[in-house]
Design a protein around this motif. Structure first.
Motif, PDB file in Angstrom:
ATOM      1  N   LEU A  56      10.414 -20.425  20.698  1.00  0.00           N
ATOM      2  CA  LEU A  56      10.372 -19.526  22.258  1.00  0.00           C
ATOM      3  C   LEU A  56      12.681 -18.343  22.248  1.00  0.00           C
ATOM      4  O   LEU A  56      12.796 -19.728  22.866  1.00  0.00           O
ATOM      5  N   GLY A  57      11.598 -17.789  22.389  1.00  0.00           N
ATOM      6  CA  GLY A  57      13.508 -16.891  22.744  1.00  0.00           C
ATOM      7  C   GLY A  57      13.370 -15.426  23.883  1.00  0.00           C
ATOM      8  O   GLY A  57      12.515 -15.534  23.878  1.00  0.00           O
ATOM      9  N   ILE A  58      14.802 -16.497  24.461  1.00  0.00           N
ATOM     10  CA  ILE A  58      14.477 -15.198  25.228  1.00  0.00           C
ATOM     11  C   ILE A  58      14.968 -13.767  24.891  1.00  0.00           C
ATOM     12  O   ILE A  58      15.968 -13.262  24.210  1.00  0.00           O
ATOM     13  N   GLU A  59      13.960 -13.289  25.496  1.00  0.00           N
ATOM     14  CA  GLU A  59      14.426 -11.602  25.292  1.00  0.00           C
ATOM     15  C   GLU A  59      14.267 -10.103  26.240  1.00  0.00           C
ATOM     16  O   GLU A  59      12.874 -10.561  26.809  1.00  0.00           O
ATOM     17  N   ALA A  60      15.271 -10.038  26.012  1.00  0.00           N
ATOM     18  CA  ALA A  60      15.495  -9.915  28.223  1.00  0.00           C
ATOM     19  C   ALA A  60      14.427  -8.543  27.996  1.00  0.00           C
ATOM     20  O   ALA A  60      14.161  -7.804  29.089  1.00  0.00           O
ATOM     21  N   ASP A  61      14.466  -7.733  27.524  1.00  0.00           N
ATOM     22  CA  ASP A  61      12.736  -6.794  27.379  1.00  0.00           C
ATOM     23  C   ASP A  61      12.076  -6.990  26.881  1.00  0.00           C
ATOM     24  O   ASP A  61      11.291  -6.254  25.873  1.00  0.00           O
ATOM     25  N   PHE A  62      11.518  -8.215  27.432  1.00  0.00           N
ATOM     26  CA  PHE A  62      10.209  -8.940  26.797  1.00  0.00           C
ATOM     27  C   PHE A  62       8.939  -8.139  27.071  1.00  0.00           C
ATOM     28  O   PHE A  62       8.520  -7.256  27.874  1.00  0.00           O
ATOM     29  N   ARG A  63       8.388  -7.841  25.409  1.00  0.00           N
ATOM     30  CA  ARG A  63       7.117  -7.318  25.918  1.00  0.00           C
ATOM     31  C   ARG A  63       6.126  -8.464  25.121  1.00  0.00           C
ATOM     32  O   ARG A  63       6.607  -8.648  24.054  1.00  0.00           O
ATOM     33  N   PRO A  64       4.919  -8.933  25.435  1.00  0.00           N
ATOM     34  CA  PRO A  64       4.688 -10.762  24.335  1.00  0.00           C
ATOM     35  C   PRO A  64       3.863  -9.764  23.514  1.00  0.00           C
ATOM     36  O   PRO A  64       3.260  -8.202  23.050  1.00  0.00           O
ATOM     37  N   ALA A  65       3.671 -10.705  22.478  1.00  0.00           N
ATOM     38  CA  ALA A  65       3.576  -9.986  21.431  1.00  0.00           C
ATOM     39  C   ALA A  65       1.622  -9.609  21.423  1.00  0.00           C
ATOM     40  O   ALA A  65       1.026 -10.977  22.005  1.00  0.00           O
ATOM     41  N   ARG A  66       0.534  -9.280  21.611  1.00  0.00           N
ATOM     42  CA  ARG A  66      -0.753  -8.562  20.704  1.00  0.00           C
ATOM     43  C   ARG A  66      -1.653  -8.499  19.988  1.00  0.00           C
ATOM     44  O   ARG A  66      -2.626  -9.202  20.279  1.00  0.00           O
ATOM     45  N   LYS A  67      -0.649  -8.649  18.939  1.00  0.00           N
ATOM     46  CA  LYS A  67      -1.764  -8.565  17.839  1.00  0.00           C
ATOM     47  C   LYS A  67      -1.194  -9.896  16.850  1.00  0.00           C
ATOM     48  O   LYS A  67      -2.023 -10.370  16.671  1.00  0.00           O
ATOM     49  N   ALA A  68       0.651  -9.886  16.421  1.00  0.00           N
ATOM     50  CA  ALA A  68       1.182 -10.601  16.213  1.00  0.00           C
ATOM     51  C   ALA A  68       1.000 -12.443  16.723  1.00  0.00           C
ATOM     52  O   ALA A  68       0.340 -12.408  18.137  1.00  0.00           O
ATOM     53  N   HIS A  69       0.754 -12.862  16.189  1.00  0.00           N
ATOM     54  CA  HIS A  69       0.507 -14.892  16.658  1.00  0.00           C
ATOM     55  C   HIS A  69       0.770 -15.814  15.667  1.00  0.00           C
ATOM     56  O   HIS A  69       0.305 -15.448  14.599  1.00  0.00           O
ATOM     57  N   PRO A  70       1.008 -16.414  15.798  1.00  0.00           N
ATOM     58  CA  PRO A  70       1.206 -18.051  15.175  1.00  0.00           C
ATOM     59  C   PRO A  70      -0.866 -18.517  15.352  1.00  0.00           C
ATOM     60  O   PRO A  70      -0.905 -18.109  16.048  1.00  0.00           O
ATOM     61  N   GLY A  71      -0.893 -19.017  13.742  1.00  0.00           N
ATOM     62  CA  GLY A  71      -2.033 -19.487  13.763  1.00  0.00           C
ATOM     63  C   GLY A  71      -1.756 -21.045  14.310  1.00  0.00           C
ATOM     64  O   GLY A  71      -1.166 -22.047  13.171  1.00  0.00           O
ATOM     65  N   LEU A  72      -2.468 -21.718  14.724  1.00  0.00           N
ATOM     66  CA  LEU A  72      -2.165 -22.939  15.604  1.00  0.00           C
ATOM     67  C   LEU A  72      -3.386 -23.585  14.777  1.00  0.00           C
ATOM     68  O   LEU A  72      -4.561 -23.762  15.041  1.00  0.00           O
ATOM     69  N   ARG A  73      -3.631 -25.165  13.743  1.00  0.00           N
ATOM     70  CA  ARG A  73      -4.145 -25.406  13.546  1.00  0.00           C
ATOM     71  C   ARG A  73      -4.960 -26.551  14.022  1.00  0.00           C
ATOM     72  O   ARG A  73      -3.842 -27.381  14.507  1.00  0.00           O
ATOM     73  N   VAL A  74      -6.280 -26.938  14.776  1.00  0.00           N
ATOM     74  CA  VAL A  74      -6.402 -28.295  15.235  1.00  0.00           C
ATOM     75  C   VAL A  74      -7.936 -29.028  15.165  1.00  0.00           C
ATOM     76  O   VAL A  74      -8.353 -28.528  14.490  1.00  0.00           O
ATOM     77  N   ALA A  75      -7.747 -29.815  15.380  1.00  0.00           N
ATOM     78  CA  ALA A  75      -8.781 -30.915  15.509  1.00  0.00           C
ATOM     79  C   ALA A  75      -9.284 -31.038  16.519  1.00  0.00           C
ATOM     80  O   ALA A  75      -9.047 -31.616  17.762  1.00  0.00           O
ATOM     81  N   GLY A  76     -10.863 -30.954  17.059  1.00  0.00           N
ATOM     82  CA  GLY A  76     -11.234 -31.193  18.041  1.00  0.00           C
ATOM     83  C   GLY A  76     -11.170 -29.049  18.536  1.00  0.00           C
ATOM     84  O   GLY A  76     -10.778 -29.759  19.781  1.00  0.00           O
ATOM     85  N   ILE A  77     -11.465 -28.584  17.760  1.00  0.00           N
ATOM     86  CA  ILE A  77     -11.515 -27.557  18.440  1.00  0.00           C
ATOM     87  C   ILE A  77     -12.092 -26.466  19.901  1.00  0.00           C
ATOM     88  O   ILE A  77     -11.479 -25.918  20.587  1.00  0.00           O
TER      89      ILE A  77
END
Length: 119
Positions: A56-77
């Motif tokens: 997670l990198g700091i960005e002065a004019d930050f806008r959240p990623a609303r479409k792009a995303h990491p896919g996090l694999r879980v056990a016990g969803i």
């Protein structure tokens, strides 16, 4: 040539590191990785789960990623979804991936996250 993905980076606003640590380490149970000193001076934080890393990198004019995303694999969803909901994070189930259960959520700064479990 490519043997794997080393990390995925998301942006975050200045001063959000404590909230990010509380969420990624506290709620999700990821392990924080110390950044090299030259990179730590830029702010932000890094986390790891298994062989995957999330920066997670700091960005002065930050806008959240609303479409792009990491896919996090879980056990016990179901447990994961309940834990996120208990901490006030959204849980939006999506049945659109055959052979998997998944939902989308957001981190404390609004970045989209996907949680997926095969089966």
């Amino acid at each position: 040539m490519i043997t794997g993905i080393d990390h995925v980076q998301l942006a975050a606003p200045p001063g959000s590191e404590d909230r990010l640590r509380a969420f990624y380490a506290g709620v999700l149970g990821m392990t924080e990785i110390l950044k090299p000193p030259v990179l730590a001076a830029r702010g932000g934080c890094w986390f790891q789960a298994g062989t995957g890393c999330l920066h997670l990198g700091i960005e002065a004019d930050f806008r959240p990623a609303r479409k792009a995303h990491p896919g996090l694999r879980v056990a016990g969803i179901d447990t994961c979804a309940a834990r996120l909901a208990a901490h006030g994070a959204p849980v939006d189930w999506d049945p659109g991936l055959p052979g998997h259960r998944r939902f989308h959520s957001a981190d404390p700064v609004g970045n989209r996250l996907e949680f997926v479990e095969p089966g």
